[in-house]
Design a protein around this motif. Structure first.
Motif, PDB file in Angstrom:
ATOM      1  N   TRP A   7      14.677  26.094  66.261  1.00  9.23           N
ATOM      2  CA  TRP A   7      14.295  26.924  67.413  1.00  9.23           C
ATOM      3  C   TRP A   7      15.409  27.930  67.724  1.00  9.23           C
ATOM      4  CZ3 TRP A   7      10.251  27.704  70.769  1.00  9.23           C
ATOM      5  CH2 TRP A   7      10.552  28.320  71.979  1.00  9.23           C
ATOM      6  N   GLY A  19      10.615  23.798  64.290  1.00  6.11           N
ATOM      7  CA  GLY A  19      11.309  24.536  65.343  1.00  6.11           C
ATOM      8  C   GLY A  19      11.376  26.019  65.062  1.00  6.11           C
ATOM      9  N   THR A  72       7.798  27.691  65.270  1.00  7.92           N
ATOM     10  CA  THR A  72       7.378  27.821  66.669  1.00  7.92           C
ATOM     11  C   THR A  72       8.140  28.936  67.358  1.00  7.92           C
ATOM     12  OG1 THR A  72       6.893  25.450  66.751  1.00  7.92           O
ATOM     13  CG2 THR A  72       7.125  26.586  68.851  1.00  7.92           C
ATOM     14  N   GLY A  73       9.452  28.988  67.142  1.00  6.60           N
ATOM     15  CA  GLY A  73      10.255  30.042  67.760  1.00  6.60           C
ATOM     16  C   GLY A  73       9.850  31.427  67.302  1.00  6.60           C
TER      17      GLY A  73
END
Length: 388
Positions: free
Chosen positions: A210, A335, A338-339
């Motif tokens: 992320w 992560g 999604t980021g």
């Protein structure tokens, strides 16, 4: 310097230095070249989400292949496959089949390379010198990162993308040479409890992925735009950052190995958060953006040893290091994807880049809490089980 006595780690760090020439050369221009090749900011971010999403889907094939052939051949294959992506990058012109082929090739190379590399390094490295050895690796990467981006930017402008990314491909392929003198590491057919043992590392890598979406990908695009989309200026800014990273590279590893991991976590995460805040106010301001970028190299030299010392030591104690890193890399992909997707959506909606650059702060907070807990239970490099 006892940590230099491990010849295998020395060869691995030599490999990583060569690999870093490609990573900080053509690799650092990956996102910004896609922008110049006709993709919008949201499309570039979505492309990175596609790459890591592809990695997540392909990754299960690694385990049976590693059981059959061992880790070293897969790292060599991953290094060579990753080299192929760079000439493909030069052929991308907007959204189309070539972009999809590029993303799939990048996914395949990363899947073969990264889980095996991390498992290999953690298995053959020395737990009592882990911080030193990782810091040395990062320092070497920072040193080669001084020349690589300047050279790549100049070749891009002077000779074009095929020459620049073709040269990167050759260097990337040469990174496989040190593996010819390192031992293979076999992978057990069965390892009860291996996936459960990876849960702490998975949680760390979800947060790290992320952070990387904003700290690396979004920031590279922001810096490039702030510099007027000039390849030479962008390469110069990356080189200046590498100078800072090379100077700072060996400072924190000794601190960790001496039993000060908790303090190192606080330093690294506070610095990272401060740099993210500074970067958020820098879009459109050339001098401030270049300064914030230079500080980013310092942050990496502080952050990578505290994170990877914990991850490598956990994986070495796990029933199977490769299964551990297959799982953790899956967490990183989740992560990162999604980021990138959230950043793409926000950018498409017209949200300023300054706001998007603050998203990694959530991951920094999570990393700080988990690593502080780890080093509180493991103040020095000891071989004892722990759970985050």
């Amino acid at each position: 310097m006892a940590y230099f006595r491990n010849s295998t780690v020395n060869l691995l760090n030599l490999h990583y230095a060569i690999h870093s020439i490609a990573m900080y050369g053509g690799g650092a221009f990956y996102a910004v070249y896609l922008l110049k090749a006709g993709l919008s900011l949201p499309a570039v971010l979505a492309s990175f989400a596609l790459i890591v999403g592809g990695r997540f889907v392909i990754r299960p094939v690694i385990l049976p292949l590693a059981i059959r052939f061992g880790m070293r051949p897969l790292m060599i294959a991953g290094t060579l496959i990753a080299a192929i992506q760079y000439p493909l990058l030069a052929l991308v012109h907007g959204v189309g089949p070539m972009l999809v082929l590029l993303c799939l090739t990048s996914s395949l190379g990363d899947v073969f390379y990264w889980p095996n590399y991390h498992a290999y390094f953690s298995t053959l490295g020395d737990q009592e010198h882990r911080g030193h050895q990782i810091s040395m690796r990062e320092a070497l990467a920072a040193i080669v990162g001084i020349v690589a981006p300047i050279g790549t930017g100049w070749v891009l402008v002077t000779f074009g993308p095929l020459a620049a990314f073709g040269a990167t491909a050759v260097v990337q392929a040469l990174g496989a040479v040190p593996f010819f003198w390192t031992p293979d590491v076999a992978v057990a057919r069965a390892a009860p409890g291996a996936w459960k043992a990876a849960i702490p590392g998975v949680k760390l890598f979800i947060a790290d992925g992320w952070i990387a979406a904003g700290f690396v990908v979004v920031w590279q695009l922001t810096l490039f735009v702030s510099l007027g989309e000039n390849f030479v200026a962008y390469g110069g800014a990356l080189a200046a950052a590498a100078v800072v990273g090379a100077i700072a590279g060996l400072l924190l590893g000794r601190h960790i190995d001496a039993g000060h991991g908790g303090r190192a976590v606080v330093i690294a995460c506070v610095v990272c958060a401060a740099i993210l805040t500074l970067r958020a106010v820098s879009p459109g301001h050339v001098a401030l953006a270049v300064f914030a970028n230079a500080l980013g190299a310092l942050s990496n030299c502080l952050y990578a040893p505290v994170l990877m010392t914990a991850v490598y030591n956990q994986s070495k104690r796990a029933p199977c290091t490769l299964r551990f890193h297959i799982a953790t890399e899956g967490g990183w992909d989740a992560g990162m994807a999604t980021g990138c997707l959230i950043a793409a959506l926000l950018t498409w909606m017209g949200t300023p880049l300054s706001t998007t650059l603050l998203l990694p702060l959530l991951g920094v907070g999570a990393i700080a809490l988990m690593l502080r807990g780890y080093y509180a239970r493991n103040p020095v490099a000891i071989d004892a089980p722990e759970v985050l």
